[in-house]
Scaffold this motif. Structure first.
Motif, PDB file in Angstrom:
ATOM      1  N   ALA A 191       0.777  -1.304   0.181  1.00 26.94           N
ATOM      2  CA  ALA A 191       0.072   0.036  -0.097  1.00 26.94           C
ATOM      3  C   ALA A 191       0.696   1.433   0.033  1.00 26.94           C
ATOM      4  CB  ALA A 191      -0.788   0.206   1.388  1.00 26.94           C
ATOM      5  N   VAL A 192       1.848   1.018   0.799  1.00 28.08           N
ATOM      6  CA  VAL A 192       2.846   2.196   0.858  1.00 28.08           C
ATOM      7  C   VAL A 192       3.271   2.550  -0.593  1.00 28.08           C
ATOM      8  CG1 VAL A 192       5.080   3.084   1.686  1.00 28.08           C
ATOM      9  CG2 VAL A 192       3.491   2.011   3.417  1.00 28.08           C
ATOM     10  N   LEU A 193       3.815   1.289  -1.269  1.00 31.09           N
ATOM     11  CA  LEU A 193       4.430   1.420  -2.752  1.00 31.09           C
ATOM     12  C   LEU A 193       3.481   2.231  -3.674  1.00 31.09           C
ATOM     13  CD1 LEU A 193       6.732   0.850  -4.344  1.00 31.09           C
ATOM     14  CD2 LEU A 193       5.926  -1.506  -4.847  1.00 31.09           C
ATOM     15  N   SER A 194       2.056   1.815  -3.320  1.00 34.02           N
ATOM     16  CA  SER A 194       1.177   2.019  -4.343  1.00 34.02           C
ATOM     17  C   SER A 194       1.145   3.814  -4.276  1.00 34.02           C
ATOM     18  CB  SER A 194       0.064   1.720  -4.076  1.00 34.02           C
ATOM     19  OG  SER A 194      -1.060   2.002  -4.712  1.00 34.02           O
ATOM     20  N   MET A 196       3.687   5.763  -3.144  1.00 39.73           N
ATOM     21  CA  MET A 196       4.750   6.565  -3.862  1.00 39.73           C
ATOM     22  C   MET A 196       4.693   6.445  -5.250  1.00 39.73           C
ATOM     23  SD  MET A 196       7.916   4.640  -1.404  1.00 39.73           S
ATOM     24  CE  MET A 196       8.930   5.522  -2.428  1.00 39.73           C
ATOM     25  N   LEU A 197       4.088   5.330  -5.949  1.00 38.19           N
ATOM     26  CA  LEU A 197       4.161   5.252  -7.376  1.00 38.19           C
ATOM     27  C   LEU A 197       3.121   6.381  -7.927  1.00 38.19           C
ATOM     28  CD1 LEU A 197       4.248   1.388  -8.185  1.00 38.19           C
ATOM     29  CD2 LEU A 197       5.780   2.949  -8.590  1.00 38.19           C
ATOM     30  N   ARG A 198       2.040   6.430  -7.163  1.00 40.94           N
ATOM     31  CA  ARG A 198       0.907   7.564  -7.657  1.00 40.94           C
ATOM     32  C   ARG A 198       1.751   9.063  -7.384  1.00 40.94           C
ATOM     33  NH1 ARG A 198      -2.434   6.444  -4.063  1.00 40.94           N
ATOM     34  NH2 ARG A 198      -3.685   4.691  -5.266  1.00 40.94           N
ATOM     35  N   GLU A 214       6.771  16.335  -0.179  1.00 38.88           N
ATOM     36  CA  GLU A 214       7.998  15.756  -0.367  1.00 38.88           C
ATOM     37  C   GLU A 214       8.624  14.708   0.655  1.00 38.88           C
ATOM     38  OE1 GLU A 214      11.536  14.685  -2.604  1.00 38.88           O
ATOM     39  OE2 GLU A 214       9.531  15.222  -3.081  1.00 38.88           O
ATOM     40  N   MET A 215       8.272  15.281   2.163  1.00 38.89           N
ATOM     41  CA  MET A 215       8.845  14.487   3.206  1.00 38.89           C
ATOM     42  C   MET A 215       7.780  13.300   3.641  1.00 38.89           C
ATOM     43  SD  MET A 215      11.499  15.450   4.434  1.00 38.89           S
ATOM     44  CE  MET A 215      11.367  14.399   5.892  1.00 38.89           C
ATOM     45  N   GLY A 216       6.499  13.513   3.289  1.00 37.18           N
ATOM     46  CA  GLY A 216       5.616  12.411   3.086  1.00 37.18           C
ATOM     47  C   GLY A 216       6.192  11.088   2.183  1.00 37.18           C
ATOM     48  N   PHE A 217       6.673  11.690   1.111  1.00 36.86           N
ATOM     49  CA  PHE A 217       7.319  10.613   0.172  1.00 36.86           C
ATOM     50  C   PHE A 217       8.399   9.974   0.724  1.00 36.86           C
ATOM     51  CE2 PHE A 217       9.692   9.832  -3.856  1.00 36.86           C
ATOM     52  CZ  PHE A 217       8.888   8.935  -4.112  1.00 36.86           C
ATOM     53  N   VAL A 218       9.119  10.775   1.200  1.00 36.72           N
ATOM     54  CA  VAL A 218      10.637  10.501   1.745  1.00 36.72           C
ATOM     55  C   VAL A 218      10.340   9.198   3.110  1.00 36.72           C
ATOM     56  CG1 VAL A 218      12.594  10.825   3.106  1.00 36.72           C
ATOM     57  CG2 VAL A 218      12.079  12.161   1.358  1.00 36.72           C
ATOM     58  N   ARG A 219       9.340   9.614   3.762  1.00 40.50           N
ATOM     59  CA  ARG A 219       8.904   8.599   4.922  1.00 40.50           C
ATOM     60  C   ARG A 219       8.457   7.320   4.275  1.00 40.50           C
ATOM     61  NH1 ARG A 219       6.437  13.735   6.950  1.00 40.50           N
ATOM     62  NH2 ARG A 219       7.780  14.741   8.121  1.00 40.50           N
ATOM     63  N   ASP A 220       7.602   7.352   3.389  1.00 40.53           N
ATOM     64  CA  ASP A 220       7.294   6.194   2.721  1.00 40.53           C
ATOM     65  C   ASP A 220       8.394   5.354   2.219  1.00 40.53           C
ATOM     66  OD1 ASP A 220       4.682   6.479   3.351  1.00 40.53           O
ATOM     67  OD2 ASP A 220       3.850   7.374   1.539  1.00 40.53           O
ATOM     68  N   TYR A 221       9.291   6.103   1.536  1.00 40.41           N
ATOM     69  CA  TYR A 221      10.622   5.537   1.057  1.00 40.41           C
ATOM     70  C   TYR A 221      11.448   4.825   2.463  1.00 40.41           C
ATOM     71  CZ  TYR A 221      15.207   4.950  -0.748  1.00 40.41           C
ATOM     72  OH  TYR A 221      16.356   4.351  -1.339  1.00 40.41           O
TER      73      TYR A 221
END
Length: 343
Positions: A191-194, A196-198, A214-221
Motif C-alpha cells: 500500500a505504501v509503494l502504491s 509512492m508510485l502515485r 516531499e517529506m511524506g514521500f521520503v517517509r514512505d521510502y
C-alpha cells in the motif's frame, strides 16, 4: 473582456506617438485647428497598418525563410505608410471643400500632395520600420524562451523518469523477501509503494512540491527501506514548521536519502542514522541530509544520484541553487541551498 498585453502596448505606444506629434504641432507659429485631426488620422491609420502587418505575418509569413520575412516587413511597411498618408490627404481635400477648412486652389493641389505626402510618408515609414524591428525582436525572444522552457521540461521529465525504476525495483525485491516472513506487513508495504508510485508517476503534478508533500514521500521510502535494513536504519528529522509550505523539486529529498543509504548506510554493519534538517536562512531554503560513512571523491562524479541532482538544480534554478558534500567526523553531510519559494 480583458484587453490583451499586445493591445495595451499598441494603444499606449501609438498614443505616445500622437502625444509627441501634438506637442510639435502646438509649438508651431501657425497652428491650424485641423492639424491635430490630421495627425490623429495619420497615426491611427499607421497603427492599424502595424496591426495588419502583424496579422499577415502570423497567418502567412511566419514560416517563411529569413530573407523573405525581411522583404515582407519592408514592403508591408512601405504599403501601409503610403496608405496612411493617402487617407490623411484624402481627408485634407474633403475638408477643403467645406466651410470649416481653408480651400485648396486647383493650381496648388499637386504641390500640396507632394509636400504633405513626402514628409509624412517618410516619418510613418520610419515608425513602421521601428515597430517591425521591435515586434520581430520580441517575437524571437519569446520563441527562444518558450523553446528553452520546453527543453528544460523535457530534460526534467527525463531526469525524473530515471529515478522511478531505480527505487521501484529495489522496493519490489524487498517486499518479495518480506511476503513469507510477515504477510501482514508486506501488504502494508505494498500500500505504501502504491502511494509512492502515485506520487512519482503523476504527470499532472508540478516539478516542484511543498516540503510537506516531499517529506511524506521520503517517509514512505524509508518505511520500505526498513524492510531490508530493519534495526540498522534510524532517522532523525529537524524541520522548521515555517518551511513545510516551501517548494522543493519533486523527488529531490528522496534521491538524497537514497544516495545516503546506497553509499553510506548499506556499507555499515551496525547501520546508522539518516538525519534530515530543513530550515531557512535569509532568502534561501537550506536542506541538510547526514549519513554515516566516508566521503569518496569518485562518488561525486559518478552514479545517477548526485549528477542527477546537480542537473535538476541547474535546469530549475539557473545557477541560483547548489549542492555540496562534505565530511564531518564520521558522517557525510549533503547540503542543498534553494531559493525560498512558497507553494
Amino acid at each position: 473582456m480583458r484587453l490583451s498585453l499586445y493591445a495595451i502596448i499598441q494603444v499606449s505606444a501609438w498614443g505616445l506617438v500622437y502625444a509627441f506629434t501634438s506637442t510639435i504641432i502646438a509649438q508651431r507659429p501657425v497652428n491650424p485647428p485641423f492639424e491635430f485631426l490630421y495627425g490623429a488620422i495619420l497615426i491611427t491609420c499607421s497603427a492599424l497598418g502595424s496591426h495588419g502587418i502583424r496579422y499577415l505575418y502570423r497567418k502567412l509569413v511566419k514560416n517563411w525563410v529569413m530573407w523573405q520575412q525581411i522583404l515582407y516587413f519592408i514592403l508591408a511597411s512601405i504599403f501601409f505608410a503610403a496608405m496612411a498618408v493617402s487617407v490623411m490627404i484624402s481627408i485634407v481635400f474633403i475638408l477643403s471643400t467645406t466651410d470649416y477648412a481653408f480651400p485648396i486652389p486647383a493650381s496648388q493641389r499637386w504641390f500640396v500632395i507632394k509636400s504633405v505626402f513626402t514628409g509624412n510618408f517618410l516619418n510613418m515609414l520610419a515608425l513602421l520600420f521601428l515597430w517591425c524591428a521591435l515586434y520581430v525582436s520580441i517575437s524571437y525572444w519569446r520563441q527562444l524562451k518558450q523553446t528553452q522552457k520546453l527543453l528544460q521540461d523535457t530534460q526534467l521529465d527525463a531526469l525524473t523518469n530515471q529515478l522511478k525504476p531505480h527505487f521501484l525495483f529495489n522496493s519490489l525485491n524487498n517486499i518479495r523477501a518480506l511476503i513469507l516472513e510477515d504477510p501482514e506487513r508486506s501488504r502494508t508495504m505494498l500500500a505504501v509503494l502504491s502511494d509512492m508510485l502515485r506520487y512519482a508517476l503523476n504527470q499532472e503534478q508540478s516539478v516542484k512540491v511543498t516540503v510537506e508533500k516531499e517529506m511524506g514521500f521520503v517517509r514512505d521510502y524509508l518505511a520500505l527501506c526498513s524492510i531490508q535494513f530493519e534495526d540498522r536504519l534510524h532517522t532523525e528529522e529537524l524541520i522548521d514548521e515555517n518551511c513545510t509550505r516551501c517548494l522543493v523539486p519533486r523527488m529531490l529529498l528522496q534521491l538524497c536519502v537514497e544516495n545516503c543509504i546506497k553509499h553510506g548506510l548499506s556499507h555499515s554493519v551496525s547501520g546508522g542514522t539518516i538525519g534530515i534538517q530543513i530550515n531557512s536562512e535569509s532568502s534561501k531554503l537550506i536542506v541538510i541530509v547526514t549519513n554515516p560513512g566516508i566521503l569518496k571523491q569518485d562518488k561525486l562524479k559518478s552514479g545517477i544520484g548526485i549528477a542527477n541532482i546537480r542537473r535538476r538544480l541547474a535546469l530549475l534554478y539557473d545557477g541560483d541553487a547548489s549542492i555540496d558534500l562534505s565530511q564531518q567526523d564520521d558522517a557525510v553531510v549533503t547540503k542543498i541551498c534553494l531559493p525560498l519559494e512558497l507553494g
